[in-house]
Scaffold this motif. Sequence first.
Motif, mmCIF file in Angstrom:
data_model
loop_
_atom_site.group_PDB
_atom_site.id
_atom_site.type_symbol
_atom_site.label_atom_id
_atom_site.label_comp_id
_atom_site.label_asym_id
_atom_site.label_seq_id
_atom_site.Cartn_x
_atom_site.Cartn_y
_atom_site.Cartn_z
ATOM 1 N N ALA A 7 0.979 -1.211 -0.021
ATOM 2 C CA ALA A 7 0.201 -0.250 0.013
ATOM 3 C C ALA A 7 0.730 1.292 0.247
ATOM 4 C CB ALA A 7 -0.822 0.068 1.111
ATOM 5 N N ALA A 8 2.012 1.335 0.807
ATOM 6 C CA ALA A 8 2.778 2.395 0.764
ATOM 7 C C ALA A 8 3.290 2.784 -0.308
ATOM 8 C CB ALA A 8 3.748 2.183 2.074
ATOM 9 N N VAL A 9 3.997 1.482 -1.273
ATOM 10 C CA VAL A 9 4.590 1.610 -2.365
ATOM 11 C C VAL A 9 3.617 2.234 -3.380
ATOM 12 C CG1 VAL A 9 5.650 0.492 -4.339
ATOM 13 C CG2 VAL A 9 6.401 0.110 -2.161
ATOM 14 N N LEU A 10 2.057 1.839 -3.476
ATOM 15 C CA LEU A 10 1.237 2.378 -4.173
ATOM 16 C C LEU A 10 1.143 3.811 -4.268
ATOM 17 C CD1 LEU A 10 -1.183 -0.597 -4.526
ATOM 18 C CD2 LEU A 10 0.153 0.228 -6.331
ATOM 19 N N VAL A 11 1.114 4.187 -2.639
ATOM 20 C CA VAL A 11 0.746 5.779 -2.659
ATOM 21 C C VAL A 11 2.101 6.464 -3.261
ATOM 22 C CG1 VAL A 11 0.931 7.115 -0.842
ATOM 23 C CG2 VAL A 11 -0.494 5.314 -0.459
ATOM 24 N N THR A 12 3.135 5.766 -2.984
ATOM 25 C CA THR A 12 4.315 6.789 -3.559
ATOM 26 C C THR A 12 4.420 6.617 -5.254
ATOM 27 O OG1 THR A 12 5.802 4.712 -3.546
ATOM 28 C CG2 THR A 12 5.696 6.304 -1.670
ATOM 29 N N MET A 13 3.825 5.671 -5.624
ATOM 30 C CA MET A 13 3.478 5.463 -7.135
ATOM 31 C C MET A 13 2.874 6.422 -7.673
ATOM 32 S SD MET A 13 2.975 1.607 -8.162
ATOM 33 C CE MET A 13 4.457 0.823 -9.360
ATOM 34 N N ALA A 14 1.599 6.859 -6.547
ATOM 35 C CA ALA A 14 0.483 7.850 -7.018
ATOM 36 C C ALA A 14 1.323 9.276 -7.279
ATOM 37 C CB ALA A 14 -0.547 7.936 -6.338
ATOM 38 N N LEU A 15 2.113 9.564 -5.932
ATOM 39 C CA LEU A 15 2.983 10.937 -5.895
ATOM 40 C C LEU A 15 3.904 10.733 -7.124
ATOM 41 C CD1 LEU A 15 3.760 10.729 -2.368
ATOM 42 C CD2 LEU A 15 1.981 12.261 -3.285
ATOM 43 N N THR A 16 4.431 9.988 -7.475
ATOM 44 C CA THR A 16 5.566 10.012 -8.483
ATOM 45 C C THR A 16 4.747 10.334 -9.839
ATOM 46 O OG1 THR A 16 6.651 8.541 -7.342
ATOM 47 C CG2 THR A 16 7.572 9.061 -9.559
ATOM 48 N N LEU A 17 3.572 9.810 -10.110
ATOM 49 C CA LEU A 17 2.816 9.697 -11.429
ATOM 50 C C LEU A 17 2.304 11.226 -11.311
ATOM 51 C CD1 LEU A 17 0.405 6.867 -11.925
ATOM 52 C CD2 LEU A 17 2.419 7.667 -13.502
ATOM 53 N N ALA A 18 2.135 11.843 -10.189
ATOM 54 C CA ALA A 18 1.383 13.194 -10.217
ATOM 55 C C ALA A 18 2.656 14.128 -10.597
ATOM 56 C CB ALA A 18 1.212 13.723 -8.807
ATOM 57 N N ARG A 19 3.865 13.921 -10.059
ATOM 58 C CA ARG A 19 5.023 14.746 -10.588
ATOM 59 C C ARG A 19 5.359 14.299 -11.915
ATOM 60 N NH1 ARG A 19 5.945 19.167 -9.977
ATOM 61 N NH2 ARG A 19 6.254 18.852 -7.491
ATOM 62 N N ASP A 28 12.404 16.943 -13.963
ATOM 63 C CA ASP A 28 11.292 16.389 -13.300
ATOM 64 C C ASP A 28 10.842 15.334 -13.772
ATOM 65 O OD1 ASP A 28 11.333 18.384 -11.027
ATOM 66 O OD2 ASP A 28 10.237 19.976 -12.645
ATOM 67 N N ARG A 29 10.711 15.234 -15.083
ATOM 68 C CA ARG A 29 10.061 13.999 -15.661
ATOM 69 C C ARG A 29 11.086 12.781 -15.564
ATOM 70 N NH1 ARG A 29 6.447 17.608 -19.090
ATOM 71 N NH2 ARG A 29 4.461 17.345 -18.236
ATOM 72 N N LEU B 26 -0.513 15.421 -23.769
ATOM 73 C CA LEU B 26 0.778 16.636 -23.701
ATOM 74 C C LEU B 26 0.921 16.924 -24.974
ATOM 75 C CD1 LEU B 26 3.148 14.425 -21.428
ATOM 76 C CD2 LEU B 26 2.348 16.761 -21.107
ATOM 77 N N GLN B 27 1.724 18.188 -25.325
ATOM 78 C CA GLN B 27 2.022 18.664 -26.474
ATOM 79 C C GLN B 27 3.642 18.504 -26.673
ATOM 80 O OE1 GLN B 27 0.436 20.418 -28.837
ATOM 81 N NE2 GLN B 27 -1.370 19.259 -27.912
ATOM 82 N N ASN B 28 4.238 18.365 -25.358
ATOM 83 C CA ASN B 28 5.552 17.982 -25.472
ATOM 84 C C ASN B 28 5.990 16.513 -25.779
ATOM 85 O OD1 ASN B 28 8.276 17.736 -24.909
ATOM 86 N ND2 ASN B 28 8.466 19.505 -23.349
ATOM 87 N N LEU B 29 6.688 16.247 -26.950
ATOM 88 C CA LEU B 29 6.951 14.977 -27.196
ATOM 89 C C LEU B 29 7.902 14.100 -26.236
ATOM 90 C CD1 LEU B 29 7.069 15.094 -31.064
ATOM 91 C CD2 LEU B 29 5.132 14.472 -29.851
ATOM 92 N N PHE B 30 8.897 14.965 -25.799
ATOM 93 C CA PHE B 30 9.855 14.599 -25.098
ATOM 94 C C PHE B 30 9.270 13.940 -23.630
ATOM 95 C CE2 PHE B 30 12.716 14.359 -21.547
ATOM 96 C CZ PHE B 30 13.737 13.858 -21.781
ATOM 97 N N ALA B 31 8.412 14.650 -23.169
ATOM 98 C CA ALA B 31 7.507 14.344 -21.926
ATOM 99 C C ALA B 31 6.594 13.101 -22.204
ATOM 100 C CB ALA B 31 6.595 15.393 -21.464
ATOM 101 N N GLY B 32 6.109 12.981 -23.339
ATOM 102 C CA GLY B 32 5.352 12.004 -23.792
ATOM 103 C C GLY B 32 6.166 10.579 -24.115
#
Lengths: 94, 186
Positions: A7-19, A28-29, B26-32
Amino acid sequence: MYIAGIAAVLVTMALTLARAFMGPTVYDRILAVNSFGTKTVLIIALYGYFTGRPDFLDIALVYALINFIGTIAVLKFFEYGDLGRDRPSQPDDI
Amino acid sequence: MDIGSFLINAILLVFLAATAIAVARLQNLFAGAMLFGIYSLLSAGVFVVLDAVDVAFTEAAVGAGIATILMLSTIALTGIKHESIPIRPLRSLLLVAVVGAALIYGTFDMPRFGDAEAPAHQHVALRYLQQSGDEIGIPNVVTSVLASYRGYDTLGEVAVIFTAGIGVLCLLGGSRRRRTDPADKS
């Protein structure tokens, strides 16, 4: 115990996805993808122990290696602008 | 499938859908390309939970590893932005909904997950499991299926992979020779 870990890893997954979705800069990506790969490794390892099959740990290790290579490739792309070409200053060894 | 695996799978699938929608917007291909890496890792996780470990392995190696690098190489050659072209979202949505409904309708005829009565477990699997040790003499059933029962199939696959390898080597070798040409340096 394993349930709590998953559950904790799933929560951190959600946070990472948001970022990764919002991430104003590309760095960042990149960081989000890298740490998401780590989360995948963790969840596969935890799931293996949760279902009583610790052999999944080997797969998790291979994922960690793939994740590393992928991140290296992305960072190289950013440093040099492309992946395959030799730079002019570089001597043509090999 | 017990309730814990079901919950993990459901959450991973929600993440998967969210990632797909984010890639489409997304518009940015790199982010995609980066988000596609996350998409592959998520689907590899789903495959592991569904007990298809070998598929997950391939998905992680090809989807998250090679495909991301290929996309990045393409972006390096073409450019990082794409021009937005006018599309008709309603028509596309209708098409996707119809195809999706047809696929879901098709799954109604499939045997349930892990069903022992499924046709795949009735036809030749029993013979492989019970008699391959005597017939082939290899303790690993998967190896005897791939190398003996389906030997011609495997031979064909190896020929295809060998041809692909030769093609890649020809392409790489040709470009390297051209680059070291002294006339290029001027």
